[in-house]
Design a protein around this motif. Sequence first.
Motif, PDB file in Angstrom:
ATOM      1  N   GLY A 203       0.802  -1.214   0.000  1.00  0.00           N
ATOM      2  CA  GLY A 203       0.000   0.000   0.000  1.00  0.00           C
ATOM      3  C   GLY A 203       0.833   1.261   0.000  1.00  0.00           C
ATOM      4  N   LEU A 204       2.132   1.133  -0.198  1.00  0.00           N
ATOM      5  CA  LEU A 204       3.012   2.297  -0.177  1.00  0.00           C
ATOM      6  C   LEU A 204       3.368   2.769  -1.587  1.00  0.00           C
ATOM      7  CD1 LEU A 204       5.415   1.184   2.691  1.00  0.00           C
ATOM      8  CD2 LEU A 204       3.447   2.706   2.840  1.00  0.00           C
ATOM      9  N   GLU A 205       2.870   2.051  -2.601  1.00  0.00           N
ATOM     10  CA  GLU A 205       3.178   2.417  -3.965  1.00  0.00           C
ATOM     11  C   GLU A 205       2.357   3.629  -4.380  1.00  0.00           C
ATOM     12  OE1 GLU A 205       2.073  -0.628  -3.132  1.00  0.00           O
ATOM     13  OE2 GLU A 205       3.940  -1.742  -3.157  1.00  0.00           O
ATOM     14  N   ARG A 206       2.943   4.472  -5.206  1.00  0.00           N
ATOM     15  CA  ARG A 206       2.248   5.651  -5.711  1.00  0.00           C
ATOM     16  C   ARG A 206       1.990   5.435  -7.192  1.00  0.00           C
ATOM     17  NH1 ARG A 206       5.085  11.339  -5.719  1.00  0.00           N
ATOM     18  NH2 ARG A 206       6.178  10.182  -7.277  1.00  0.00           N
ATOM     19  N   ILE A 207       0.705   5.315  -7.542  1.00  0.00           N
ATOM     20  CA  ILE A 207       0.327   5.048  -8.924  1.00  0.00           C
ATOM     21  C   ILE A 207      -0.651   6.115  -9.369  1.00  0.00           C
ATOM     22  CG2 ILE A 207      -0.803   3.401 -10.461  1.00  0.00           C
ATOM     23  CD1 ILE A 207       0.057   1.224  -8.515  1.00  0.00           C
ATOM     24  N   GLY A 208      -0.466   6.653 -10.551  1.00  0.00           N
ATOM     25  CA  GLY A 208      -1.407   7.628 -11.082  1.00  0.00           C
ATOM     26  C   GLY A 208      -0.713   8.807 -11.716  1.00  0.00           C
ATOM     27  N   MET A 209      -1.518   9.699 -12.260  1.00  0.00           N
ATOM     28  CA  MET A 209      -0.995  10.909 -12.880  1.00  0.00           C
ATOM     29  C   MET A 209      -0.892  11.995 -11.812  1.00  0.00           C
ATOM     30  SD  MET A 209      -2.922  10.910 -16.531  1.00  0.00           S
ATOM     31  CE  MET A 209      -1.978  12.321 -17.048  1.00  0.00           C
ATOM     32  N   ILE A 210       0.203  12.699 -11.778  1.00  0.00           N
ATOM     33  CA  ILE A 210       0.493  13.694 -10.750  1.00  0.00           C
ATOM     34  C   ILE A 210      -0.649  14.692 -10.524  1.00  0.00           C
ATOM     35  CG2 ILE A 210       2.059  15.579 -10.084  1.00  0.00           C
ATOM     36  CD1 ILE A 210       3.292  12.849  -9.708  1.00  0.00           C
ATOM     37  N   PRO A 211      -1.282  15.260 -11.563  1.00  0.00           N
ATOM     38  CA  PRO A 211      -2.336  16.250 -11.292  1.00  0.00           C
ATOM     39  C   PRO A 211      -3.538  15.694 -10.537  1.00  0.00           C
ATOM     40  CG  PRO A 211      -1.653  16.365 -13.586  1.00  0.00           C
ATOM     41  CD  PRO A 211      -1.010  15.153 -12.998  1.00  0.00           C
ATOM     42  N   PHE A 212      -3.733  14.378 -10.569  1.00  0.00           N
ATOM     43  CA  PHE A 212      -4.915  13.789  -9.958  1.00  0.00           C
ATOM     44  C   PHE A 212      -4.621  13.005  -8.679  1.00  0.00           C
ATOM     45  CE2 PHE A 212      -5.839  13.710 -14.645  1.00  0.00           C
ATOM     46  CZ  PHE A 212      -6.569  14.880 -14.620  1.00  0.00           C
ATOM     47  N   ILE A 213      -3.393  12.964  -8.242  1.00  0.00           N
ATOM     48  CA  ILE A 213      -3.035  12.230  -7.030  1.00  0.00           C
ATOM     49  C   ILE A 213      -3.447  13.039  -5.802  1.00  0.00           C
ATOM     50  CG2 ILE A 213      -1.074  11.400  -5.662  1.00  0.00           C
ATOM     51  CD1 ILE A 213       0.305  10.602  -8.180  1.00  0.00           C
ATOM     52  N   SER A 214      -3.863  12.340  -4.765  1.00  0.00           N
ATOM     53  CA  SER A 214      -4.225  12.980  -3.509  1.00  0.00           C
ATOM     54  C   SER A 214      -3.062  13.826  -2.987  1.00  0.00           C
ATOM     55  CB  SER A 214      -4.579  11.906  -2.481  1.00  0.00           C
ATOM     56  OG  SER A 214      -4.726  12.471  -1.207  1.00  0.00           O
ATOM     57  N   LEU A 215      -3.383  14.964  -2.410  1.00  0.00           N
ATOM     58  CA  LEU A 215      -2.340  15.852  -1.881  1.00  0.00           C
ATOM     59  C   LEU A 215      -1.548  15.191  -0.756  1.00  0.00           C
ATOM     60  CD1 LEU A 215      -4.276  19.241  -1.887  1.00  0.00           C
ATOM     61  CD2 LEU A 215      -2.609  18.402  -3.547  1.00  0.00           C
ATOM     62  N   HIS A 216      -2.176  14.282  -0.009  1.00  0.00           N
ATOM     63  CA  HIS A 216      -1.460  13.583   1.066  1.00  0.00           C
ATOM     64  C   HIS A 216      -0.343  12.694   0.526  1.00  0.00           C
ATOM     65  CE1 HIS A 216      -5.335  14.268   3.325  1.00  0.00           C
ATOM     66  NE2 HIS A 216      -4.417  14.814   4.102  1.00  0.00           N
ATOM     67  N   LEU A 217      -0.464  12.282  -0.740  1.00  0.00           N
ATOM     68  CA  LEU A 217       0.543  11.408  -1.332  1.00  0.00           C
ATOM     69  C   LEU A 217       1.644  12.167  -2.059  1.00  0.00           C
ATOM     70  CD1 LEU A 217      -1.788   8.602  -2.690  1.00  0.00           C
ATOM     71  CD2 LEU A 217      -0.476   8.634  -0.563  1.00  0.00           C
ATOM     72  N   LEU A 218       1.590  13.479  -2.019  1.00  0.00           N
ATOM     73  CA  LEU A 218       2.609  14.284  -2.683  1.00  0.00           C
ATOM     74  C   LEU A 218       3.567  14.955  -1.708  1.00  0.00           C
ATOM     75  CD1 LEU A 218       0.428  15.892  -5.489  1.00  0.00           C
ATOM     76  CD2 LEU A 218       2.039  14.002  -5.688  1.00  0.00           C
ATOM     77  N   VAL A 219       3.403  14.719  -0.431  1.00  0.00           N
ATOM     78  CA  VAL A 219       4.316  15.284   0.562  1.00  0.00           C
ATOM     79  C   VAL A 219       5.598  14.453   0.600  1.00  0.00           C
ATOM     80  CG1 VAL A 219       2.463  16.291   1.946  1.00  0.00           C
ATOM     81  CG2 VAL A 219       3.250  13.982   2.438  1.00  0.00           C
ATOM     82  N   PRO A 220       6.703  15.010   1.081  1.00  0.00           N
ATOM     83  CA  PRO A 220       7.979  14.276   1.080  1.00  0.00           C
ATOM     84  C   PRO A 220       7.928  12.920   1.790  1.00  0.00           C
ATOM     85  CG  PRO A 220       8.386  16.598   1.511  1.00  0.00           C
ATOM     86  CD  PRO A 220       6.887  16.407   1.505  1.00  0.00           C
ATOM     87  N   GLN A 221       7.168  12.816   2.886  1.00  0.00           N
ATOM     88  CA  GLN A 221       7.092  11.528   3.587  1.00  0.00           C
ATOM     89  C   GLN A 221       6.453  10.462   2.702  1.00  0.00           C
ATOM     90  OE1 GLN A 221       5.775  14.355   4.848  1.00  0.00           O
ATOM     91  NE2 GLN A 221       7.088  14.853   6.589  1.00  0.00           N
ATOM     92  N   ALA A 222       5.433  10.845   1.943  1.00  0.00           N
ATOM     93  CA  ALA A 222       4.759   9.889   1.061  1.00  0.00           C
ATOM     94  C   ALA A 222       5.654   9.493  -0.103  1.00  0.00           C
ATOM     95  CB  ALA A 222       3.456  10.478   0.552  1.00  0.00           C
ATOM     96  N   ILE A 223       6.406  10.438  -0.621  1.00  0.00           N
ATOM     97  CA  ILE A 223       7.311  10.142  -1.726  1.00  0.00           C
ATOM     98  C   ILE A 223       8.376   9.150  -1.283  1.00  0.00           C
ATOM     99  CG2 ILE A 223       9.042  11.157  -3.269  1.00  0.00           C
ATOM    100  CD1 ILE A 223       7.204  13.649  -3.364  1.00  0.00           C
ATOM    101  N   LYS A 224       8.783   9.218  -0.022  1.00  0.00           N
ATOM    102  CA  LYS A 224       9.752   8.259   0.521  1.00  0.00           C
ATOM    103  C   LYS A 224       9.108   6.919   0.837  1.00  0.00           C
ATOM    104  CE  LYS A 224      12.568  11.836   2.641  1.00  0.00           C
ATOM    105  NZ  LYS A 224      12.960  12.457   3.914  1.00  0.00           N
ATOM    106  N   GLY A 225       7.778   6.811   0.708  1.00  0.00           N
ATOM    107  CA  GLY A 225       7.084   5.549   0.953  1.00  0.00           C
ATOM    108  C   GLY A 225       6.661   5.357   2.389  1.00  0.00           C
ATOM    109  N   MET A 226       6.546   6.441   3.154  1.00  0.00           N
ATOM    110  CA  MET A 226       6.210   6.328   4.570  1.00  0.00           C
ATOM    111  C   MET A 226       4.724   6.556   4.849  1.00  0.00           C
ATOM    112  SD  MET A 226       9.675   8.314   5.831  1.00  0.00           S
ATOM    113  CE  MET A 226       8.965   8.943   7.288  1.00  0.00           C
TER     114      MET A 226
END
Length: 73
Positions: free
Chosen positions: A28-51
């Motif tokens: 559940g730590l994978e980030r899939i999708g197009m950047i303009p439509f991704i949830s804002l919570h998944l674009l923070v540095p912690q989410a980008i690191k997979g946390m």
Amino acid sequence: MTYRLGGQFIGILNDYDLSSTAQDGSRGLERIGMIPFISLHLLVPQAIKGMVEHVYYHDAESFIWVLTWICLR
């Protein structure tokens, strides 16, 4: 894939692009999708690191972004 069974055609549509085996398992730590439509919570540095775990409300927010984009086109 289609086949004929008792005079009827039976069809199966499979999409294995994002599938994984039971050994791989999704965390559940994978980030899939197009950047303009991704949830804002998944674009923070912690989410980008997979946390940050991807949960249902991230998909709901993504749906709202897509719906907004469609309506404003």
